[in-house]
Design a protein around this motif. Sequence first.
Motif, PDB file in Angstrom:
ATOM      1  N   SER A  71       1.935   6.996 -20.048  1.00 40.94           N
ATOM      2  CA  SER A  71       0.672   7.726 -19.977  1.00 40.94           C
ATOM      3  C   SER A  71      -0.453   6.736 -19.730  1.00 40.94           C
ATOM      4  CB  SER A  71       0.411   8.520 -21.269  1.00 40.94           C
ATOM      5  OG  SER A  71       0.181   7.646 -22.363  1.00 40.94           O
ATOM      6  N   GLY A  72      -1.563   7.253 -19.193  1.00 34.22           N
ATOM      7  CA  GLY A  72      -2.732   6.415 -18.971  1.00 34.22           C
ATOM      8  C   GLY A  72      -2.786   5.825 -17.569  1.00 34.22           C
ATOM      9  N   GLU A  73      -3.725   4.907 -17.403  1.00 35.89           N
ATOM     10  CA  GLU A  73      -3.951   4.294 -16.096  1.00 35.89           C
ATOM     11  C   GLU A  73      -4.460   2.870 -16.278  1.00 35.89           C
ATOM     12  OE1 GLU A  73      -5.948   6.606 -12.913  1.00 35.89           O
ATOM     13  OE2 GLU A  73      -7.362   4.925 -12.820  1.00 35.89           O
ATOM     14  N   LEU A  74      -3.960   1.966 -15.442  1.00 33.42           N
ATOM     15  CA  LEU A  74      -4.418   0.581 -15.390  1.00 33.42           C
ATOM     16  C   LEU A  74      -4.862   0.259 -13.973  1.00 33.42           C
ATOM     17  CD1 LEU A  74      -1.643  -1.399 -17.338  1.00 33.42           C
ATOM     18  CD2 LEU A  74      -4.067  -1.333 -17.923  1.00 33.42           C
ATOM     19  N   MET A  75      -5.919  -0.523 -13.837  1.00 37.71           N
ATOM     20  CA  MET A  75      -6.358  -0.980 -12.523  1.00 37.71           C
ATOM     21  C   MET A  75      -5.854  -2.403 -12.292  1.00 37.71           C
ATOM     22  SD  MET A  75      -7.816  -0.568  -9.633  1.00 37.71           S
ATOM     23  CE  MET A  75      -8.775   0.940  -9.776  1.00 37.71           C
ATOM     24  N   HIS A  76      -5.052  -2.569 -11.246  1.00 34.38           N
ATOM     25  CA  HIS A  76      -4.460  -3.854 -10.891  1.00 34.38           C
ATOM     26  C   HIS A  76      -5.237  -4.496  -9.739  1.00 34.38           C
ATOM     27  CE1 HIS A  76      -1.216  -6.687  -9.612  1.00 34.38           C
ATOM     28  NE2 HIS A  76      -1.665  -6.380  -8.412  1.00 34.38           N
ATOM     29  N   ARG A  77      -5.540  -5.796  -9.896  1.00 34.69           N
ATOM     30  CA  ARG A  77      -6.109  -6.598  -8.804  1.00 34.69           C
ATOM     31  C   ARG A  77      -5.403  -7.943  -8.796  1.00 34.69           C
ATOM     32  NH1 ARG A  77     -10.673  -4.126 -11.233  1.00 34.69           N
ATOM     33  NH2 ARG A  77     -11.779  -2.717  -9.819  1.00 34.69           N
ATOM     34  N   GLY A  81      -4.846  -9.806  -2.710  1.00 39.79           N
ATOM     35  CA  GLY A  81      -5.792  -8.829  -2.196  1.00 39.79           C
ATOM     36  C   GLY A  81      -5.479  -7.390  -2.544  1.00 39.79           C
ATOM     37  N   TYR A  82      -4.431  -7.147  -3.311  1.00 41.10           N
ATOM     38  CA  TYR A  82      -4.097  -5.778  -3.696  1.00 41.10           C
ATOM     39  C   TYR A  82      -5.017  -5.319  -4.827  1.00 41.10           C
ATOM     40  CZ  TYR A  82       0.124  -6.154  -0.896  1.00 41.10           C
ATOM     41  OH  TYR A  82       1.002  -6.304   0.151  1.00 41.10           O
ATOM     42  N   GLU A  83      -5.485  -4.089  -4.703  1.00 45.07           N
ATOM     43  CA  GLU A  83      -6.377  -3.489  -5.699  1.00 45.07           C
ATOM     44  C   GLU A  83      -6.060  -2.004  -5.757  1.00 45.07           C
ATOM     45  OE1 GLU A  83     -11.171  -2.943  -6.648  1.00 45.07           O
ATOM     46  OE2 GLU A  83     -10.508  -3.976  -4.821  1.00 45.07           O
ATOM     47  N   LEU A  84      -5.421  -1.554  -6.834  1.00 44.80           N
ATOM     48  CA  LEU A  84      -5.051  -0.139  -6.938  1.00 44.80           C
ATOM     49  C   LEU A  84      -4.682   0.183  -8.375  1.00 44.80           C
ATOM     50  CD1 LEU A  84      -1.478   0.438  -5.427  1.00 44.80           C
ATOM     51  CD2 LEU A  84      -2.276  -1.706  -6.393  1.00 44.80           C
ATOM     52  N   PRO A  85      -4.836   1.471  -8.742  1.00 43.87           N
ATOM     53  CA  PRO A  85      -4.455   1.875 -10.094  1.00 43.87           C
ATOM     54  C   PRO A  85      -2.959   2.098 -10.192  1.00 43.87           C
ATOM     55  CG  PRO A  85      -5.328   3.750  -8.911  1.00 43.87           C
ATOM     56  CD  PRO A  85      -5.462   2.571  -7.987  1.00 43.87           C
ATOM     57  N   ILE A  86      -2.421   1.927 -11.392  1.00 46.25           N
ATOM     58  CA  ILE A  86      -1.048   2.330 -11.672  1.00 46.25           C
ATOM     59  C   ILE A  86      -1.106   3.465 -12.680  1.00 46.25           C
ATOM     60  CG2 ILE A  86      -0.812   0.477 -13.385  1.00 46.25           C
ATOM     61  CD1 ILE A  86       2.226   0.603 -12.825  1.00 46.25           C
ATOM     62  N   GLU A 104      -5.619  -6.797 -15.165  1.00 45.61           N
ATOM     63  CA  GLU A 104      -5.308  -5.394 -15.455  1.00 45.61           C
ATOM     64  C   GLU A 104      -6.424  -4.859 -16.336  1.00 45.61           C
ATOM     65  OE1 GLU A 104      -0.491  -5.359 -15.647  1.00 45.61           O
ATOM     66  OE2 GLU A 104      -1.541  -6.732 -16.977  1.00 45.61           O
ATOM     67  N   ARG A 105      -7.126  -3.854 -15.833  1.00 44.16           N
ATOM     68  CA  ARG A 105      -8.311  -3.371 -16.534  1.00 44.16           C
ATOM     69  C   ARG A 105      -8.206  -1.870 -16.789  1.00 44.16           C
ATOM     70  NH1 ARG A 105     -12.622  -6.979 -16.759  1.00 44.16           N
ATOM     71  NH2 ARG A 105     -12.381  -8.866 -15.507  1.00 44.16           N
ATOM     72  N   PHE A 106      -8.815  -1.464 -17.904  1.00 43.47           N
ATOM     73  CA  PHE A 106      -8.765  -0.070 -18.332  1.00 43.47           C
ATOM     74  C   PHE A 106     -10.027   0.652 -17.853  1.00 43.47           C
ATOM     75  CE2 PHE A 106      -6.214  -2.515 -21.339  1.00 43.47           C
ATOM     76  CZ  PHE A 106      -5.014  -1.829 -21.289  1.00 43.47           C
TER      77      PHE A 106
END
Length: 297
Positions: A71-77, A81-86, A104-106
């Motif tokens: 559950s939830g979401e993390l933002m990956h960078r 150069g990849y930048e997308l939520p998981i 990894e940011r919330f």
Amino acid sequence: MIEMIIDQQRRSLGGPIEVGRVLPFAKRQMVGPFIFFDHIGPVDLTAGIDDSADVHAHPHIGLSTVTYLFSGELMHRDSLGYELPIRPEEVNWMTAGRGITHSERFERARAVGDRIHGIQAWVALPREHEETAPAFTHYESGDLPFWDAAAVRGHLIAGSAYGLTSGAKTHSPLFYAHLEMRAGARAEIPGGYSERAVYVATGAVELGDRRLGAGQMAVVTPEASSIRAAEPSTVMLLGGEPVGERFLYWNFVSSSQERLRQAAEDWKAGRIKLPDADDREFIPLPDAARIKLPVRA
């Protein structure tokens, strides 16, 4: 049927985030190529939390990180150069090879609140691939095999098991699967691998005459063939073939202690590239006195 039971050890990552560290364990450092296994949360984050909960930019070498959420979401960078939520049941498979950095940011939690629950695992790379070029692949929920049978819903994250093969690129023989089991359901433990383990994320399962509760990993013997859910349960199954001796320091994994020293010096000196989209903050190298935990394959 059980070689060893490992209880997670809770530790803080800063702010409200806690993880249950399972691997490495003092008496059992790896299961197949899996050298690190953290159970993230579950934790409810309220809107407006500060960035102390975030995992700021940090480096890796010699491994693949596998991030998987219930559950939830993390933002990956990352530094490629990849930048997308998981999001839940998606897979971030990041191969560090000779070196990569990521954060990894919330960010969703900061905006609207969120319940964070998942697993981060590290897979040690075989020696011939330890210095491979870094790579990142994101798999959407429908990209990897699912199945429903006999009150069990399964997701094959990586490798081959249950007559299926995942499309996730790996560098050595392994398997990694997520099962959602109804009370009373039985599920096979995949065979054909030298080392295997069962981890209970929620609920409880029975393995032979032993009961495993949430936060416990059982490293199993070749005779172990199945588990039974004593209640509704979320279970991770993992294993594979050993890749040889590894040393672990902080976020670095290598068959060479000298390579660990080099990576630590490079990070300390600022010679490892930060993500272009997240270069404001980074995690400094920890005290060098706490270095080199030897890890047995």
